[in-house]
Design an enzyme around this catalytic site. Structure first.
Site, PDB file in Angstrom:
ATOM      1  N   HIS A   1      39.835  35.338  36.599  1.00 35.53           N
ATOM      2  CA  HIS A   1      40.036  36.039  35.326  1.00 35.53           C
ATOM      3  C   HIS A   1      39.069  35.478  34.308  1.00 35.53           C
ATOM      4  O   HIS A   1      38.279  34.613  34.583  1.00 35.53           O
ATOM      5  CB  HIS A   1      41.416  35.701  34.738  1.00 35.53           C
ATOM      6  CG  HIS A   1      42.585  36.228  35.428  1.00 35.53           C
ATOM      7  ND1 HIS A   1      42.955  37.535  35.372  1.00 35.53           N
ATOM      8  CD2 HIS A   1      43.537  35.594  36.148  1.00 35.53           C
ATOM      9  CE1 HIS A   1      44.095  37.678  36.028  1.00 35.53           C
ATOM     10  NE2 HIS A   1      44.469  36.522  36.515  1.00 35.53           N
TER      11      HIS A   1
ATOM     12  N   CYS B   1      43.256  39.262  40.704  1.00 35.99           N
ATOM     13  CA  CYS B   1      44.541  38.548  40.703  1.00 35.99           C
ATOM     14  C   CYS B   1      45.726  39.440  41.115  1.00 35.99           C
ATOM     15  O   CYS B   1      45.852  39.756  42.287  1.00 35.99           O
ATOM     16  CB  CYS B   1      44.756  37.876  39.350  1.00 35.99           C
ATOM     17  SG  CYS B   1      45.973  36.554  39.449  1.00 35.99           S
TER      18      CYS B   1
END
Ligand code: GLN
Length: 247
Positions: A194, A94
């Site tokens: 995630h 990310c």
């Protein structure tokens, strides 16, 4: 045999328990009697490209990224390029993925520099892409579903020198339009997944461990299979949730 990991910015880049990915590397090597060394590198700390075979960069909010971005360029970029060019594994999640690219234009329009390890550019959109995300990935000729959770404003566009990490099955991925998620070149992977990513995707964790050990020894290691029933259940639940998101 020893897995040598460099965990970059553990204090600044650790959103959604991304540090859990390191716990998975430790545990899956430990269960097999393989040593695992984790060296942390924070702000102002130089890194040695040959001392580690797996470099890990977690996710962070825009303000965490702003803190880290200039330091990454100044103190770690050259070493990471050298490591990646010589077969080291880099996993960037990310915010870390965005900084591994050419840069990130953040929500407040500030331009954060990236290190160009991945040929990609990211610009924040007006809304956030949030929810469970399932993708299809092919590594070393093997096709697998990989699942996790995404929460990002950034829209990432890939350049010609990378390929996507996977195809989106359910969720948004890089920009909610291309149908692709993440980016990959050599053994460098950038992804929006995630959760943390690896506890639910043991296949991917083992692939990365195997690549890192191979860089050190020159041989593909035999990784003893592990009883992954709990991991498989967690994965199925996440895949189900992701499916409902798109449906
Ligand atoms: N700040 C970045 C974004 O919103 C990354 C967020 C994250 O790492 N979850 O796109």
């Amino acid at each position: 045999m020893k897995l040598r990991i460099c965990h970059l910015y553990p204090r600044e880049l650790n959103i959604y328990a991304d540090r859990g990915n390191i716990a998975v590397f430790r545990q899956r090597t430990g269960w097999r009697g393989i040593d695992c060394e984790v060296v942390e590198a924070g702000l102002d700390e130089a890194i040695d490209p040959d001392a580690h075979d797996l470099f890990y960069l977690g996710g962070g909010q825009d303000r965490d990224q702003a803190l880290v971005a200039p330091d990454l360029v100044a103190t770690k970029s050259d070493a990471l390029h050298r490591a990646a060019d010589s077969g080291a594994v880099v996993l960037a999640v990310c915010g870390g993925y965005q900084l591994a690219g050419h840069g990130y234009k953040a929500t407040d329009s500030s331009a954060l520099p990236g290190i160009g390890l991945i040929d990609a550019d990211t610009v924040a959109g007006s809304d956030r892409l949030i929810g469970d995300l399932a993708i299809e990935v092919e590594l070393d000729g093997e096709l697998q579903r990989v699942v996790g959770y995404e929460n990002h404003a950034g829209r990432t566009r890939l350049g010609p020198d990378v390929q996507p990490f996977g195809k989106v099955l359910a969720g948004a991925g890089n920009d909610s339009e291309s149908g692709y998620e993440g980016a990959m070149r050599d053994r460098v992977i950038g992804t929006y997944l995630h959760g943390p990513l690896l506890p639910k995707n043991p296949w991917l964790a083992d692939r990365l461990i195997s690549w890192a050990l191979q860089r050190r020894t020159g041989r593909v290691p035999e990784l003893e299979p592990l009883a992954d029933e709990l991991e498989a259940k967690a994965r199925q639940v996440a895949i189900g949730r992701a499916g409902r998101r798109s449906g």
